[in-house]
Design a protein around this motif. Structure first.
Motif, short mmCIF file in Angstrom:
data_model
loop_
_atom_site.label_atom_id
_atom_site.label_comp_id
_atom_site.label_asym_id
_atom_site.label_seq_id
_atom_site.Cartn_x
_atom_site.Cartn_y
_atom_site.Cartn_z
N LEU A 243 0.83 -1.21 0.00
CA LEU A 243 0.00 0.00 0.00
C LEU A 243 0.86 1.25 0.00
O LEU A 243 0.50 2.26 -0.64
N GLU A 244 2.00 1.20 0.70
CA GLU A 244 2.89 2.35 0.73
C GLU A 244 3.46 2.66 -0.65
O GLU A 244 3.83 3.80 -0.94
N SER A 245 3.53 1.64 -1.51
CA SER A 245 4.11 1.82 -2.84
C SER A 245 3.10 2.32 -3.86
O SER A 245 3.46 2.62 -5.00
N LEU A 246 1.83 2.40 -3.46
CA LEU A 246 0.79 2.80 -4.39
C LEU A 246 0.40 4.26 -4.17
O LEU A 246 0.24 4.69 -3.04
N PRO A 247 0.21 5.01 -5.23
CA PRO A 247 -0.18 6.42 -5.10
C PRO A 247 -1.68 6.57 -4.91
O PRO A 247 -2.36 7.25 -5.67
N VAL A 248 -2.23 5.91 -3.86
CA VAL A 248 -3.66 5.96 -3.62
C VAL A 248 -3.93 6.72 -2.34
O VAL A 248 -3.34 6.46 -1.31
N GLU A 249 -4.82 7.71 -2.43
CA GLU A 249 -5.20 8.48 -1.27
C GLU A 249 -6.41 7.81 -0.59
O GLU A 249 -7.25 7.22 -1.25
N VAL A 250 -6.46 7.92 0.71
CA VAL A 250 -7.57 7.35 1.46
C VAL A 250 -8.71 8.35 1.47
O VAL A 250 -8.69 9.31 2.24
N THR A 251 -9.66 8.16 0.59
CA THR A 251 -10.86 9.00 0.57
C THR A 251 -11.99 8.25 1.26
O THR A 251 -11.99 7.01 1.31
N MET A 252 -12.94 9.00 1.79
CA MET A 252 -13.97 8.41 2.61
C MET A 252 -15.34 8.56 1.97
O MET A 252 -15.62 9.52 1.27
N ASP A 253 -16.19 7.60 2.25
CA ASP A 253 -17.58 7.60 1.79
C ASP A 253 -18.45 7.39 3.02
O ASP A 253 -18.51 6.29 3.56
N ASP A 254 -19.10 8.46 3.47
CA ASP A 254 -19.93 8.41 4.68
C ASP A 254 -19.16 7.87 5.88
O ASP A 254 -19.62 7.03 6.64
N GLY A 255 -17.92 8.36 6.03
CA GLY A 255 -17.11 7.97 7.18
C GLY A 255 -16.39 6.66 7.05
O GLY A 255 -15.76 6.19 8.00
N LEU A 256 -16.45 6.02 5.88
CA LEU A 256 -15.80 4.72 5.65
C LEU A 256 -14.84 4.83 4.48
O LEU A 256 -15.03 5.65 3.58
N PRO A 257 -13.80 3.97 4.46
CA PRO A 257 -12.92 3.98 3.29
C PRO A 257 -13.72 3.74 2.01
O PRO A 257 -14.54 2.82 1.94
N ALA A 258 -13.48 4.57 1.01
CA ALA A 258 -14.24 4.47 -0.23
C ALA A 258 -13.75 3.32 -1.09
O ALA A 258 -12.72 2.71 -0.83
#
Length: 602
Positions: free
Chosen positions: A313-328
């Motif tokens: 996960l550290e190697s991936l350029p993915v941001e943690v965005t949320m959907d109604d308070g949960l990981p999207a």
């Protein structure tokens, strides 16, 4: 980066849905793979706050026993022994002296890993779980029999670690369990639920008489269950040490019940019991962000697979965005895909290191940043799907001769986290494997009602020793071998100061890996409070279908994952995570609301 999380919103919708009786929509065969113990409802997770010491365990009575020992000046190890003795009594479905454990301890001597994993008897071979046609037995046919019982390692290991790190006398540590076994404890809702739903425990005559009434109904919630047989067994162990378990009347009864089991006798004998030795292994401590995460080496697959997931996960350029308070869905997609890759490596490589050499001679090659970056680069916008992830080659010049292990069910366990007043931190995950183990209750030769349950740990080996083409599987059954485990007792330290940060772990079969990884991410990266972390819903794959915790995520998340090629469905995911974490004010912690755990301390 991490964006906008509303933990209160997460907990409200998720708790309301589960407390209203939300049920899984998956089939029972899937349940065997990823939900080792049935769900029994959800409680509100409460945040513990203290300053000096704390203990988190899967049952309030067990937590109270550990608290008593810590208040009396006992060490974390002392408290763990008292907690485990009580868990043998009050949580017999999950762990006990008939099984094994991995214990991770941080003390003045550094971090040590104590291996009390069960071993295969000397008389077994690769055909142990094959029928007359050479095909694997159905899981319950293999598990609920004498053939599945490995040599228990728990008491030998606990005695070893107590000799090195105990403060109070060994016999003092069994007093709470003996008292409860003699006077009785109230059958909990969870124990009643699992007794009611188990398909095989009633087949054992001793268990049927002890846990059920004359009509085969489990004792009701609140029933005062006394266990005089276990009280007498604990008195003998308290007075005579672990030798009282591995020889004499207790051992005689254990061997007899294994060898003479009507559904298939096992090979375990007196020589196997006398030969058992716990091991002290070198823990694996892995840098991650500003922390040093320490876990158990093989035969546990837990730490290696957890840290592969976190490293990719550290190697991936993915941001943690949320959907109604949960990981999207976007973050979940990447998390699930790197999990597939990690589980493919797990199936290919990990087994008892005394029988199988690490790829390239070093298990940490599986955690090298360059290797994980190359693996993470395989993640695409759409899922690679069931069976699409193949094992990597961390040691590129080494030929690997083993075949990957096919998926098969993995089961139970219980977890204990403790920090004592001297700052010694402990994480121990213990097990008898499936709920109620081999469904063999032994009274230790006492002739009294009750006793303890034996493990079915040998079913953690691959049922198939080789492929149809004859290629051997690393985690096959062999004499004296320890089966691969997913147990992931974890201690976290500050990378700069070396100070203890957290102790955690969970039951849950192979899904332990997900429960541990998710907890580390949400606790240390997203910086949620422990109770908020444990109330988040789970997302799990073992390399095939994806299971989202029932009613935990919005329908839009399920739809988005399905559109990316994941085979998604919902189900109960009964983790039992315990967490303790250091804060500027002292210690905080929480117990998983999916079970009946509790945190106590001062």
């Amino acid at each position: 980066m991490f964006h906008l999380i509303s933990a209160s919103g997460v907990r409200h919708g998720f708790l309301v849905a589960l407390l209203a009786g939300a049920v899984s929509v998956c089939q029972a065969s899937d349940s065997a793979a990823v939900a080792p113990e049935a769900a029994s409802g959800l409680a509100a997770s409460q945040l513990f706050q203290g300053q000096h010491f704390a203990v988190a365990a899967a049952n309030p009575l067990a937590t109270e026993a550990g608290y008593r020992i810590l208040r009396a000046g006992g060490s974390a190890v002392d408290a763990a022994i008292a907690v485990q003795a009580v868990l043998t009594l009050v949580e017999p479905q999950s762990s006990g002296i008939g099984g094994g454990a991995f214990l991770l301890l941080s003390s003045e001597q550094g971090v040590q890993a104590y291996d009390g994993r069960e071993v295969a008897p000397a008389g077994v071979d690769g055909s142990l779980f094959l029928d007359d046609q050479g095909e694997p037995l159905a899981f319950l046919d293999a598990a609920a029999s004498g053939r599945s019982v490995g040599v228990p390692g728990l008491l030998r290991m606990l005695e070893q670690v107590h000799q090195q790190h105990g403060v109070l006398a060994w016999e003092q540590l069994f007093a709470p369990a003996i008292e409860l076994a003699e006077t009785g404890f109230a059958v909990s809702h969870r124990l009643h639920t699992l007794l009611d739903s188990d398909p095989r425990l009633r087949d054992d005559p001793l268990a049927a008489r002890f846990y059920y009434d004359a009509e085969g109904h489990p004792h009701p919630v609140g029933y005062p269950l006394r266990n005089p047989a276990l009280a007498e067994i604990f008195r003998q162990v308290a007075a005579g040490g672990s030798d009282a378990f591995y020889q004499g009347a207790i051992a005689e009864d254990l061997v007899s019940r294994v060898q003479q089991h009507p559904q298939g006798g096992g090979e375990l004998n007196h020589a196997d019991l006398l030969a058992y030795q716990p091991l002290i292994r070198e823990p694996i401590c892995t840098p991650w962000k500003k922390f040093n995460v320490c876990g158990f080496p093989p035969p546990s697959s837990g730490h290696l697979t957890v840290m592969q997931i976190l490293g990719m996960l550290e190697s991936l350029p993915v941001e943690v965005t949320m959907d109604d308070g949960l990981p999207a869905a976007d973050w979940l997609h990447h998390y699930l895909e790197v999990s597939r890759l990690a589980f493919a490596d797990r199936a290919q490589y990990i087994a008892d290191p005394d029988f199988v050499e690490a790829p390239g001679g070093d298990w940490t090659l599986l955690l090298q940043p360059e290797y994980l970056a190359a693996r993470a680069a395989l993640v695409a916008p759409n899922s690679m799907g069931s069976g699409g992830a193949q094992a990597g080659n961390p040691a590129e010049t080494t030929l690997w001769s083993y075949a990957p292990q096919p998926n098969q069910p993995e089961y139970g366990t219980s977890h204990i986290s403790i920090v004592d007043a001297q700052g010694r931190a402990l994480a121990m995950t213990s097990t008898i494997e499936a709920a109620f183990g081999a469904r063999i209750l032994t009274d230790g030769g006492t002739g009294l009602p009750g006793g303890y349950l034996l493990n079915n740990e040998l079913t953690d080996f691959s049922f198939r020793p080789a492929t149809d083409e004859g290629q051997l599987i690393a985690n096959r059954v062999e004499p004296g071998k320890r089966p691969r485990s997913s147990m992931s007792p974890t201690l976290v330290f500050d990378a700069e100061s070396g100070d203890w940060v957290a102790s955690l772990g969970s039951p849950g079969g192979a899904a332990i890996i997900h429960y541990t990884a998710r907890t580390l991410i949400a606790l240390l990266d997203w910086q949620l409070a422990a109770d908020q972390v444990l109330s988040l819903p789970h997302a799990v794959t073992l390399g095939g279908p994806v299971w989202l915790e029932a009613s935990g995520f919005p329908v839009t998340t399920l739809e988005a994952l399905n559109e990316r090629g994941h085979d998604v469905s919902e189900r109960e995911l009964t983790s039992g995570t315990q967490v303790l974490i250091k804060t500027p004010e002292g210690i905080t912690g929480a117990a998983d609301p999916r079970r009946e755990g509790r945190v106590m301390g001062e």
